[in-house]
Design a protein around this motif. Structure first.
Motif, PDB file in Angstrom:
ATOM      1  N   UNK A 140      55.236  32.776  38.963  1.00  0.00           N
ATOM      2  CA  UNK A 140      55.121  31.372  39.328  1.00  0.00           C
ATOM      3  C   UNK A 140      54.914  30.486  38.123  1.00  0.00           C
ATOM      4  N   UNK A 141      54.178  29.388  38.329  1.00  0.00           N
ATOM      5  CA  UNK A 141      53.948  28.416  37.266  1.00  0.00           C
ATOM      6  C   UNK A 141      52.479  28.015  37.207  1.00  0.00           C
ATOM      7  N   UNK A 142      51.993  27.762  36.004  1.00  0.00           N
ATOM      8  CA  UNK A 142      50.715  27.094  35.781  1.00  0.00           C
ATOM      9  C   UNK A 142      51.010  25.911  34.873  1.00  0.00           C
ATOM     10  N   UNK A 143      50.747  24.710  35.372  1.00  0.00           N
ATOM     11  CA  UNK A 143      51.152  23.488  34.687  1.00  0.00           C
ATOM     12  C   UNK A 143      52.674  23.553  34.508  1.00  0.00           C
ATOM     13  N   UNK A 144      53.164  23.534  33.282  1.00  0.00           N
ATOM     14  CA  UNK A 144      54.617  23.595  33.086  1.00  0.00           C
ATOM     15  C   UNK A 144      55.062  24.969  32.601  1.00  0.00           C
ATOM     16  N   UNK A 145      54.130  25.922  32.554  1.00  0.00           N
ATOM     17  CA  UNK A 145      54.441  27.240  32.016  1.00  0.00           C
ATOM     18  C   UNK A 145      54.873  28.205  33.108  1.00  0.00           C
ATOM     19  N   UNK A 146      55.991  28.868  32.888  1.00  0.00           N
ATOM     20  CA  UNK A 146      56.395  29.953  33.783  1.00  0.00           C
ATOM     21  C   UNK A 146      55.532  31.176  33.496  1.00  0.00           C
ATOM     22  N   UNK A 147      55.104  31.841  34.564  1.00  0.00           N
ATOM     23  CA  UNK A 147      54.252  33.025  34.439  1.00  0.00           C
ATOM     24  C   UNK A 147      54.935  34.186  35.152  1.00  0.00           C
ATOM     25  N   UNK A 148      54.991  35.342  34.512  1.00  0.00           N
ATOM     26  CA  UNK A 148      55.489  36.539  35.166  1.00  0.00           C
ATOM     27  C   UNK A 148      54.889  37.765  34.483  1.00  0.00           C
ATOM     28  N   UNK A 149      54.744  38.821  35.243  1.00  0.00           N
ATOM     29  CA  UNK A 149      54.257  40.057  34.663  1.00  0.00           C
ATOM     30  C   UNK A 149      53.651  40.968  35.701  1.00  0.00           C
ATOM     31  N   UNK A 150      53.482  42.224  35.322  1.00  0.00           N
ATOM     32  CA  UNK A 150      52.800  43.190  36.174  1.00  0.00           C
ATOM     33  C   UNK A 150      52.166  44.251  35.308  1.00  0.00           C
ATOM     34  N   UNK A 151      51.028  44.762  35.768  1.00  0.00           N
ATOM     35  CA  UNK A 151      50.294  45.758  35.009  1.00  0.00           C
ATOM     36  C   UNK A 151      48.847  45.776  35.445  1.00  0.00           C
ATOM     37  N   UNK A 152      47.956  46.116  34.532  1.00  0.00           N
ATOM     38  CA  UNK A 152      46.527  46.125  34.826  1.00  0.00           C
ATOM     39  C   UNK A 152      45.948  44.730  34.604  1.00  0.00           C
ATOM     40  N   UNK A 153      45.096  44.310  35.525  1.00  0.00           N
ATOM     41  CA  UNK A 153      44.501  42.985  35.415  1.00  0.00           C
ATOM     42  C   UNK A 153      43.030  42.988  35.780  1.00  0.00           C
ATOM     43  N   UNK A 154      42.283  42.080  35.175  1.00  0.00           N
ATOM     44  CA  UNK A 154      40.859  41.929  35.458  1.00  0.00           C
ATOM     45  C   UNK A 154      40.545  40.451  35.645  1.00  0.00           C
ATOM     46  N   UNK A 155      39.854  40.152  36.750  1.00  0.00           N
ATOM     47  CA  UNK A 155      39.362  38.800  36.999  1.00  0.00           C
ATOM     48  C   UNK A 155      37.846  38.889  37.070  1.00  0.00           C
ATOM     49  N   UNK A 156      37.159  38.127  36.226  1.00  0.00           N
ATOM     50  CA  UNK A 156      35.709  38.184  36.144  1.00  0.00           C
ATOM     51  C   UNK A 156      35.118  36.836  36.522  1.00  0.00           C
ATOM     52  N   UNK A 157      34.290  36.829  37.567  1.00  0.00           N
ATOM     53  CA  UNK A 157      33.581  35.626  37.995  1.00  0.00           C
ATOM     54  C   UNK A 157      32.154  35.724  37.485  1.00  0.00           C
ATOM     55  N   UNK A 158      31.718  34.731  36.721  1.00  0.00           N
ATOM     56  CA  UNK A 158      30.399  34.757  36.098  1.00  0.00           C
ATOM     57  C   UNK A 158      29.425  33.845  36.838  1.00  0.00           C
ATOM     58  N   UNK A 159      28.189  34.334  36.997  1.00  0.00           N
ATOM     59  CA  UNK A 159      27.119  33.586  37.657  1.00  0.00           C
ATOM     60  C   UNK A 159      27.622  32.942  38.955  1.00  0.00           C
ATOM     61  N   UNK A 160      27.944  33.816  39.905  1.00  0.00           N
ATOM     62  CA  UNK A 160      28.555  33.376  41.158  1.00  0.00           C
ATOM     63  C   UNK A 160      27.475  33.137  42.211  1.00  0.00           C
ATOM     64  N   UNK A 161      27.374  31.910  42.675  1.00  0.00           N
ATOM     65  CA  UNK A 161      26.460  31.581  43.774  1.00  0.00           C
ATOM     66  C   UNK A 161      27.244  31.704  45.078  1.00  0.00           C
ATOM     67  N   UNK A 162      26.704  32.514  46.013  1.00  0.00           N
ATOM     68  CA  UNK A 162      27.416  32.764  47.274  1.00  0.00           C
ATOM     69  C   UNK A 162      26.501  32.441  48.458  1.00  0.00           C
ATOM     70  N   UNK A 163      26.622  31.234  49.012  1.00  0.00           N
ATOM     71  CA  UNK A 163      25.943  30.929  50.272  1.00  0.00           C
ATOM     72  C   UNK A 163      26.804  31.401  51.454  1.00  0.00           C
ATOM     73  N   UNK A 164      26.148  31.961  52.454  1.00  0.00           N
ATOM     74  CA  UNK A 164      26.862  32.502  53.611  1.00  0.00           C
ATOM     75  C   UNK A 164      26.163  32.066  54.899  1.00  0.00           C
ATOM     76  N   UNK A 165      26.969  31.713  55.887  1.00  0.00           N
ATOM     77  CA  UNK A 165      26.446  31.429  57.227  1.00  0.00           C
ATOM     78  C   UNK A 165      27.129  32.383  58.201  1.00  0.00           C
ATOM     79  N   UNK A 166      26.297  33.104  58.977  1.00  0.00           N
ATOM     80  CA  UNK A 166      26.812  34.023  59.996  1.00  0.00           C
ATOM     81  C   UNK A 166      26.536  33.456  61.387  1.00  0.00           C
ATOM     82  N   UNK A 167      27.557  33.359  62.213  1.00  0.00           N
ATOM     83  CA  UNK A 167      27.372  33.076  63.640  1.00  0.00           C
ATOM     84  C   UNK A 167      27.361  34.404  64.376  1.00  0.00           C
TER      85      UNK A 167
END
Length: 258
Positions: A140-167
């Motif tokens: 796809x695209x990010x801004x005006x840049x075309x993005x493509x690829x496949x392989x190993x990937x890592x997404x790291x979320x830092x200091x994640x606040x997670x509020x949850x409501x359960x019904x």
């Protein structure tokens, strides 16, 4: 993109969460493991006790919880997750397979409120880091840049606040009352997100480094484009795990008698 706008444009975005399966050992009933903190709703310290009990229980789930038939959550493994591109500056189809999620058992909880009359539980926890390691495919695209690829990937979320409501809804099983989660509203609010994708552009190192710099400099836009999808996925995971526990442990065993 807000959750409301995401829901309104669901057909356009074509979100597809491929079903994940978590294998549990089933048993008809169980009690809370003896090494878990138990909080009695009739005692005055219940509201103070409850957040710590959740935190302590989750930290122990880095190993299988045999009494409840729950496997280790460190890491939690889901087969696949697909997120279609949005309509803004980020139009990126994201496909992940063999997803390993680390960091779910390392948390600190500041809130847990149980409204027994209206059958609602609300809690909030902070996770220093949640890391998703997977086999990725991006197109796809990010801004005006075309993005493509496949392989190993890592997404790291830092200091994640997670509020949850359960019904919840109440039902009876083997002569005891149980709760079941009918709906979950989960938010994921990170202070920072880092992306690392190997083999972008078929291994073109120079171009890959440039594009990764752009992605990480614009991490908020990239994350916000897929935020609702991540929240829905984590919400389903959380709901599924919590319902497995609730199906085995009665309300009185978990919270004390009325």
């Amino acid at each position: 993109m807000t959750r409301n706008s995401f829901n309104q444009n669901l057909a356009t975005m074509k979100l597809k969460l491929i079903c994940f399966v978590i294998i549990f050992e089933f048993c008809s009933s169980a009690k809370i493991p003896s090494n878990f903190i138990k909080c009695d709703r009739k005692k005055p310290d219940f509201k103070k006790c409850a957040p710590g009990a959740v935190e302590q229980a989750m930290r122990q789930m880095d190993k299988p919880t045999k009494e409840l038939g729950i496997p280790s959550l460190s890491p939690l493994v889901i087969p696949s997750l697909s997120i279609a591109g949005g309509e803004g500056s980020v139009k990126l189809d994201q496909n992940y397979k063999n997803v390993h999620i680390y960091g779910l058992t390392n948390l600190s909880c500041s809130k847990l409120n149980v409204d027994f009359e209206n059958k609602i539980i609300e809690n909030e926890c902070l996770y220093p880091e949640i890391r998703m390691v997977s086999d990725y495919n991006l197109n796809g695209k990010i801004l005006v840049l075309d993005i493509m690829g496949e392989g190993k990937g890592t997404i790291t979320l830092e200091k994640v606040r997670i509020p949850v409501k359960y019904d919840l809804e109440e039902y009876e099983k083997n002569g005891k009352k149980h709760f079941r989660v009918t709906n979950i509203d989960l938010k994921m609010i990170p202070e920072r997100v880092r992306f690392d994708f190997e083999n972008l552009f078929n291994g073109d190192k120079k171009l890959s480094e440039h594009v990764l710099n752009v992605i990480n400099e614009n991490w908020r836009e990239v994350y916000d484009d897929a935020k609702a999808s991540y929240e829905d996925a984590f919400g389903q995971i959380t709901k599924d795990i919590f319902n497995k526990v609730l199906s085995k442990v009665s309300i009185s065993d978990m919270f004390g008698d009325e």
